[in-house]
Design a protein around this motif. Structure first.
Motif, short mmCIF file in Angstrom:
data_model
loop_
_atom_site.label_atom_id
_atom_site.label_comp_id
_atom_site.label_asym_id
_atom_site.label_seq_id
_atom_site.Cartn_x
_atom_site.Cartn_y
_atom_site.Cartn_z
N VAL A 35 43.38 39.79 39.05
CA VAL A 35 43.83 41.36 38.68
C VAL A 35 44.68 41.74 39.69
O VAL A 35 44.56 41.57 40.83
N ASP A 41 40.74 39.91 42.82
CA ASP A 41 41.62 41.08 43.13
C ASP A 41 42.65 40.75 44.10
O ASP A 41 42.48 40.73 45.28
N LEU A 86 46.24 46.10 36.40
CA LEU A 86 45.44 47.08 36.49
C LEU A 86 46.28 48.40 36.59
O LEU A 86 47.12 48.54 36.94
N PRO A 87 45.57 49.49 35.94
CA PRO A 87 44.18 49.74 35.55
C PRO A 87 44.18 48.95 33.92
O PRO A 87 45.26 48.89 33.43
N LEU A 115 35.74 48.79 37.31
CA LEU A 115 35.97 47.57 36.56
C LEU A 115 34.49 46.96 36.50
O LEU A 115 34.08 46.42 35.75
#
Length: 161
Positions: free
Chosen positions: A108, A76, A131-132, A33
């Motif tokens: 994410v 994240d 994700l992804p 990313l």
């Protein structure tokens, strides 16, 4: 292997700027990313916690955000869940959004049921991404997050909104 997209390929959609990435800089998904964001022309800075981002935002090196130089807080949640727990990570992210509303926020996670780039959850983030994520979709996410952030800034600045 990941594909790289130059800022020329997405000119007008993804302006260069700084990404404040709260995540594991050693994890493959985070590295991929980050590489894609660097390919878009962003400077990517990894942080071990949301608290570290808040310290930076209080410093003279705090990122500014203009239409041609966007700053993004990328969180994240899978990484933050292990460190602080999900509820605290979301609370800290919301506090940063109030403190610095002109920094677009993207959360994410591999555990989201899907991505959401609408303005439905503006108090939490400008976009939510499962994700992804493909390079093409990431460019769309960034454009939506920037647009949503403009709406967020209006809401924060107008007490009657």
């Amino acid at each position: 292997m990941y594909s790289r997209v130059s800022s020329r390929d997405v000119d007008g959609v993804v302006p260069a700027g700084r990404v404040l990435f709260v995540g594991d800089h050693r994890a493959d998904a985070s590295c991929n990313l980050a590489a894609t964001l660097k390919g878009f022309g962003f400077e990517v800075l990894f942080f071990e916690s949301i608290d570290c981002v808040r310290v930076m935002l209080n410093s003279p090196l705090s990122p500014t955000s203009t239409p041609r130089n966007r700053s993004i807080l990328l969180v994240d949640l899978d990484y933050c869940y292990v460190r602080d727990g999900l509820e605290l990570a979301v609370h800290k992210t919301m506090a940063i959004r109030e403190f610095v509303p002109n920094v677009s926020t993207i959360m994410v996670s591999r555990n989201f049921s899907g991505s959401d780039t609408t303005a439905k959850f503006l108090s939490i983030a400008d976009a939510r991404v499962k994700l992804p994520v493909s390079t093409t979709f990431l460019a769309d996410v960034l454009a939506s997050a920037f647009s949503n952030n403009e709406e967020w800034q209006k809401r924060v600045s107008d007490p009657l909104f």
